[in-house]
Enzyme design. Structure first.
Site, short mmCIF file in Angstrom:
data_model
loop_
_atom_site.label_atom_id
_atom_site.label_comp_id
_atom_site.label_asym_id
_atom_site.label_seq_id
_atom_site.Cartn_x
_atom_site.Cartn_y
_atom_site.Cartn_z
N ARG A 108 6.06 2.89 -16.53
CA ARG A 108 6.53 3.93 -17.46
C ARG A 108 5.31 4.36 -18.27
O ARG A 108 4.89 3.63 -19.18
CB ARG A 108 7.64 3.40 -18.35
N HIS A 135 11.86 11.57 -14.28
CA HIS A 135 12.51 10.25 -14.39
C HIS A 135 13.37 10.05 -13.13
O HIS A 135 14.60 10.06 -13.18
CB HIS A 135 13.36 10.21 -15.66
N GLN A 138 16.24 7.27 -12.86
CA GLN A 138 17.46 7.62 -13.57
C GLN A 138 18.32 8.55 -12.70
O GLN A 138 19.53 8.36 -12.56
CB GLN A 138 17.11 8.33 -14.88
N ASP A 227 20.72 15.41 -22.60
CA ASP A 227 19.73 14.37 -22.95
C ASP A 227 19.24 14.70 -24.37
O ASP A 227 19.52 15.78 -24.89
CB ASP A 227 18.58 14.40 -21.93
N CYS A 266 21.71 10.21 -19.83
CA CYS A 266 20.90 9.09 -19.32
C CYS A 266 20.83 7.95 -20.32
O CYS A 266 20.52 6.83 -19.93
CB CYS A 266 19.51 9.58 -18.98
N ARG A 294 21.84 2.16 -12.57
CA ARG A 294 20.38 2.01 -12.50
C ARG A 294 20.05 0.78 -11.67
O ARG A 294 19.14 0.79 -10.83
CB ARG A 294 19.77 1.87 -13.90
N1 NVA Z 1 14.01 12.55 -22.05
C1 NVA Z 1 14.08 11.20 -22.55
C2 NVA Z 1 14.66 10.30 -21.50
C3 NVA Z 1 14.81 8.86 -21.94
C4 NVA Z 1 15.40 8.00 -20.86
C5 NVA Z 1 12.70 10.73 -22.98
O1 NVA Z 1 11.74 11.00 -22.24
O2 NVA Z 1 12.56 10.14 -24.04
N1 CP Z 2 17.71 5.92 -19.38
C1 CP Z 2 16.63 5.15 -19.61
O1 CP Z 2 15.63 5.23 -18.91
O2 CP Z 2 16.75 4.28 -20.65
P1 CP Z 2 15.56 3.43 -21.29
O3 CP Z 2 14.58 4.42 -21.89
O4 CP Z 2 16.21 2.57 -22.33
O5 CP Z 2 14.90 2.63 -20.21
#
Ligand code: NVA
Ligand code: CP
Length: 308
Positions: A108, A135, A138, A227, A266, A294
């Site tokens: 990540r 992502h 997800q 989201d 998500c 997931r």
């Molecule tokens: N769009 C959000 C998704 C988190 C799972 C982010 O990037 O923070």
């Molecule tokens: N949806 C998701 O990726 O959650 P986290 O950011 O908690 O891993």
């Protein structure tokens, strides 16, 4: 037993668009078999995965760690304090070192470009666990959820409402791959990545299944997805974004105008911003099924990448 998909073995998983339609069908079938307890193999026995997290995570970290354990493997999780990619050492050097210890990397990273660089210098499979651009893990779980709920992805009309962010980009790729209609509703100036949209439209062989608009019209949606308005790294913009997105909240009035739609997110959610408590806790919300999936979607993915 389901035979592995040869095309995925040893590969990276950077984006949904890396998959072929047959790969997706196979992954969803395998994920459903794993979830139902019909597939219990341990393809990661004796293997060790590195998990690199430059951003916080709940679902992604736990579901990967549990999934790797269930597949017989082990994990080492490194946060931004540990490797300090590109700061304490170059991404290329870090990738070449990790390669000598582990069998795969789940990352990540803040920047999608950094993820591509990591994958370029890593000989072992690299899995995108979220970047500023996409992502895909997800969205694999989201497709599994819709497949379980409705049984035929091609008949979905998914309406995504909110920021044209990493989730939106991956959903656009998914709509092209699985052949379902997708409407992306964003305030002006918050569109998804145009290159992703154009590529998806060309993959759809002229069916133009992706519609971009700022008009809120959801009556024939089979799923409404939102989201957060400010993603990780955009915390400073939160106040400005709350203003720009205020008309784009998923509330009961919006859900009432889409009588056949489930509600998707998500997570984590900013309750009271992009979604109200009434909707996310309501009978049509499938957010915890998405979160649960997931685990199974990623187990299926890893079973294929590390098959044999
Ligand atoms: N769009 C959000 C998704 C988190 C799972 C982010 O990037 O923070
Ligand atoms: N949806 C998701 O990726 O959650 P986290 O950011 O908690 O891993």
């Amino acid at each position: 037993m389901i035979a592995p998909v040869i095309s995925l073995r040893g590969r990276d998983f950077i984006d949904v668009a890396d998959l072929e339609p047959g790969d997706l069908r196979h992954l969803l079938e395998l994920a459903r078999d794993i979830k139902a307890g019909r597939w219990t193999e341990k393809p990661l026995r004796g293997r060790h995965m590195a998990m690199l997290f430059q951003r916080p995570s709940h679902r992604t970290r736990v579901s990967f760690e549990v999934g790797i354990g269930r597949l017989g493997g082990a994990t080492t999780t490194l946060t931004s304090q540990d490797v300090q990619l590109g700061f304490r050492e170059s991404i290329a050097d870090a990738a070449r070192v990790l390669d000598r210890y582990v069998d795969g990397v789940i990352a990540r990273l803040r920047s999608h470009g950094d993820l591509l660089e990591l994958a370029r210098f890593s000989e072992k499979p690299v899995i995108n666990a979220l970047t500023d651009h996409s992502h895909p893990c997800q969205v694999l779980a989201d497709l599994l959820t819709l497949d379980e709920l409705h049984g035929d992805l091609a008949h979905e009309h998914l309406v995504y409402i909110g920021d044209g962010n990493n989730i939106a980009n991956s959903l656009i790729e998914a709509s092209a791959l699985a052949g379902f209609a997708l409407t992306v509703i964003t305030p002006p100036g918050y569109d998804p990545d145009q290159a992703v949209v154009e590529r998806a439209r060309s993959m759809n062989s002229g069916r133009h299944n992706v519609t971009l608009t700022s008009q809120i019209e959801v009556h024939d949606a089979t799923a409404i997805y939102t989201d957060v308005w400010a993603s990780m790294g955009q915390e400073d913009e939160r106040a400005a974004r709350q203003k720009a997105f205020s008309q784009y909240q998923v509330n009961q009035r919006l859900m009432d105008s889409a009588p056949n739609a489930v509600f998707m997110h998500c997570l984590p959610a900013h309750r009271g911003e992009e979604v109200t408590d009434e909707v996310i806790d309501g009978p049509r919300s499938v957010v915890f099924q998405q979160a649960e999936n997931r685990l199974y979607a990623q187990m299926a993915l890893m079973a294929e990448l590390f098959a044999g």
